[in-house]
Design a protein around this motif. Structure first.
Motif, mmCIF file in Angstrom:
data_model
loop_
_atom_site.group_PDB
_atom_site.id
_atom_site.type_symbol
_atom_site.label_atom_id
_atom_site.label_comp_id
_atom_site.label_asym_id
_atom_site.label_seq_id
_atom_site.Cartn_x
_atom_site.Cartn_y
_atom_site.Cartn_z
ATOM 1 N N ASN A 9 10.550 -2.250 -7.916
ATOM 2 C CA ASN A 9 11.253 -1.996 -6.662
ATOM 3 C C ASN A 9 10.896 -0.654 -6.052
ATOM 4 O OD1 ASN A 9 12.609 -4.432 -6.892
ATOM 5 N ND2 ASN A 9 14.329 -3.535 -7.995
ATOM 6 N N ASN A 10 10.047 0.103 -6.722
ATOM 7 C CA ASN A 10 9.649 1.413 -6.218
ATOM 8 C C ASN A 10 8.517 1.236 -5.212
ATOM 9 O OD1 ASN A 10 8.755 3.979 -5.724
ATOM 10 N ND2 ASN A 10 8.786 4.629 -7.846
ATOM 11 N N GLN A 31 0.452 -2.632 3.246
ATOM 12 C CA GLN A 31 0.719 -1.204 3.083
ATOM 13 C C GLN A 31 1.742 -0.727 4.117
ATOM 14 O OE1 GLN A 31 -2.604 1.478 3.941
ATOM 15 N NE2 GLN A 31 -2.246 2.480 1.985
ATOM 16 N N VAL A 32 1.642 -1.216 5.342
ATOM 17 C CA VAL A 32 2.608 -0.864 6.388
ATOM 18 C C VAL A 32 4.012 -1.306 5.980
ATOM 19 C CG1 VAL A 32 3.331 -1.386 8.754
ATOM 20 C CG2 VAL A 32 0.946 -0.858 8.278
ATOM 21 N N ASP A 33 4.115 -2.524 5.435
ATOM 22 C CA ASP A 33 5.420 -3.027 4.992
ATOM 23 C C ASP A 33 5.993 -2.158 3.881
ATOM 24 O OD1 ASP A 33 5.460 -5.134 6.786
ATOM 25 O OD2 ASP A 33 4.463 -6.516 5.409
ATOM 26 N N LEU A 34 5.156 -1.756 2.953
ATOM 27 C CA LEU A 34 5.615 -0.915 1.846
ATOM 28 C C LEU A 34 6.046 0.464 2.353
ATOM 29 C CD1 LEU A 34 2.952 -1.797 -0.881
ATOM 30 C CD2 LEU A 34 5.366 -2.450 -0.862
ATOM 31 N N ASP A 37 9.390 0.041 3.914
ATOM 32 C CA ASP A 37 10.419 -0.167 2.897
ATOM 33 C C ASP A 37 10.796 1.135 2.220
ATOM 34 O OD1 ASP A 37 12.021 -2.088 1.213
ATOM 35 O OD2 ASP A 37 10.797 -1.194 -0.367
ATOM 36 N N GLN A 38 9.803 1.986 1.967
ATOM 37 C CA GLN A 38 10.093 3.275 1.347
ATOM 38 C C GLN A 38 10.910 4.167 2.285
ATOM 39 O OE1 GLN A 38 9.921 4.439 -1.593
ATOM 40 N NE2 GLN A 38 10.561 6.512 -1.034
ATOM 41 N N GLU A 75 14.720 5.621 1.720
ATOM 42 C CA GLU A 75 15.079 7.035 1.826
ATOM 43 C C GLU A 75 16.283 7.224 2.747
ATOM 44 O OE1 GLU A 75 11.518 8.937 3.097
ATOM 45 O OE2 GLU A 75 10.512 8.758 1.146
ATOM 46 N N VAL A 76 16.303 6.499 3.863
ATOM 47 C CA VAL A 76 17.433 6.598 4.788
ATOM 48 C C VAL A 76 18.704 6.094 4.118
ATOM 49 C CG1 VAL A 76 18.418 5.691 6.945
ATOM 50 C CG2 VAL A 76 16.038 6.473 6.883
#
Length: 392
Positions: A229-230, A105-108, A111-112, A116-117
């Motif tokens: 990929n979301n 979950q931390v990795d996801l 990644d999100q 966004e950046v």
């Protein structure tokens, strides 16, 4: 003017981007230098370490007692107790699996946040490209305005025209100068934003042309390929997985707990010692905890399905918007590639077939059409960028 028209190629295939473009080089630089991403990476590492805590058995407890006897001949007593408590054995396995899921979950989450950046950077790059293309136009228009104003100033000095006609060219020149100055302010502002996102380092890559895209022919097929990929969709799925694992852990924690230890008692030279074993009886403390976690899992499943639907609908709208803009863009492209009105108007004006006011009016109409083309081109690429972010 034809040299300013950018050719948009729409070959209906999978959405792609030239990896060697200035866009990609800028994004790679921002991903490496962005201070926000660096901080988020460090926070992600800290969170992963935090998720690995609390997986082992509880600390042992040591109790020592020294009791004075009364009357004195009763003697003193010394007690020593060492105990170790244990959860039900399967709880430790579930805790470990839950920690692994939380690290996923931390990795996801990271990644999100990274997406966004980078998406913000992509949008800025598109806007900068648009302003640079506009800058080339405005520079050329300013050149024409200066030549026209200089020529009319000479004619005015020689007494061939009146002050009103000369002033029209001066106002036209002023308008061209201010438009270019405003454009340069916009360029510097966007470059400053990109520099901020790049950790204070200027982006030196060329961003004077949009990257080449090919538009997807079939939305449904494309969506199947990109939905994985979301990160937010994966996070929603991971929330359900973790909730189910929490159910198993909660059930294990509601099972009997055990304690084992060593005890000794010394009184008047006698020693009594041995092992102790205890077990908790799960009657009231864990009431409704498993039921609550099951309800939480059902709620998360419904939220996941809702998000999946909302995400698909949003992408569908973005897809249709980009497709319609591509058609508008093609119409503008065809119209501007056939006729260069600016050259025709200049020749007609030089031959005396157009008055100054009519020339300026017709030129402004042509300029407006070119500006609309570039705005549509920009909007098309902004819409495509919304789709492209899910390609990686």
């Amino acid at each position: 003017m034809k040299r300013i028209i950018f050719s948009i190629i729409l070959s209906f295939a999978v959405l792609t981007i030239n990896a060697q473009s200035g866009f990609e080089q800028a994004l790679n630089s921002i991903e490496a230098n962005n201070t926000t991403l660096k901080a988020l990476r460090e926070q992600a590492n800290a969170d992963k370490i935090g998720n690995k805590t609390g997986l082992t058995i509880a600390n042992p407890e040591v109790e020592f007692g020294y009791l004075w006897g009364s009357p004195g001949d009763t003697g003193n007593r010394t007690d020593l107790n060492v105990t170790q408590s244990f959860d039900f054995p399967t709880a430790y396995r579930h805790k470990s699996q839950l920690a692994q899921g939380k690290n996923r979950q931390v990795d996801l989450n990271y990644d999100q946040q990274r997406r966004e950046v980078l998406q913000e950077a992509r949008l800025l790059c598109v806007k900068l490209t648009y302003q640079i293309k506009i800058n080339k136009l405005l520079t050329e228009r300013l050149k024409y305005a200066k030549e026209l104003s200089a020529g009319y100033q000479t004619m005015f000095d020689e007494g061939d025209i009146n002050v009103l006609e000369r002033n029209k060219t001066k106002l036209n020149l002023l308008s061209a100068e201010k438009a270019l100055q405003i454009n340069e302010v916009e360029i510097n502002t966007i470059k400053s934003e990109l520099r901020r996102m790049n950790g204070g380092i200027s982006i030196e890559n060329s961003l004077d042309a949009y990257p080449q895209f090919a538009f997807p022919l079939n939305f449904d097929e494309w969506f199947v390929n990109v939905k994985e990929n979301n990160s937010l969709l994966q996070l929603a799925e991971q929330e359900v997985v973790l909730s189910r694992k929490q159910e198993q852990l909660t059930r294990a924690l509601n099972m009997p707990k055990f304690t084992a230890g060593y005890a000794s008692e010394r009184v008047l030279g006698t020693v009594q010692q041995g092992f102790t074993i205890g077990v908790s009886i799960p009657l009231w403390e864990g009431k409704n905890t498993v039921k609550h976690q099951k309800a939480q899992t059902i709620a998360l499943q419904m939220q996941q399905e809702d998000y999946k639907l909302q995400f698909r609908n949003k992408l569908k709208n973005e897809y249709e918007k980009a497709y319609k803009l591509s058609l508008f863009l093609k119409e503008y492209e065809n119209a501007l590639s056939i006729t260069n009105n600016h050259e025709l108007l200049a020749r007609a004006f030089d031959r005396g077939q157009l008055s100054l006011i009519n020339y300026l009016l017709e030129v402004s109409v042509y300029y407006e059409t070119v500006d609309k083309y570039l705005e549509t081109e920009r909007d098309y690429h902004l819409a495509v960028i919304e789709l492209l972010q899910w390609e990686r």
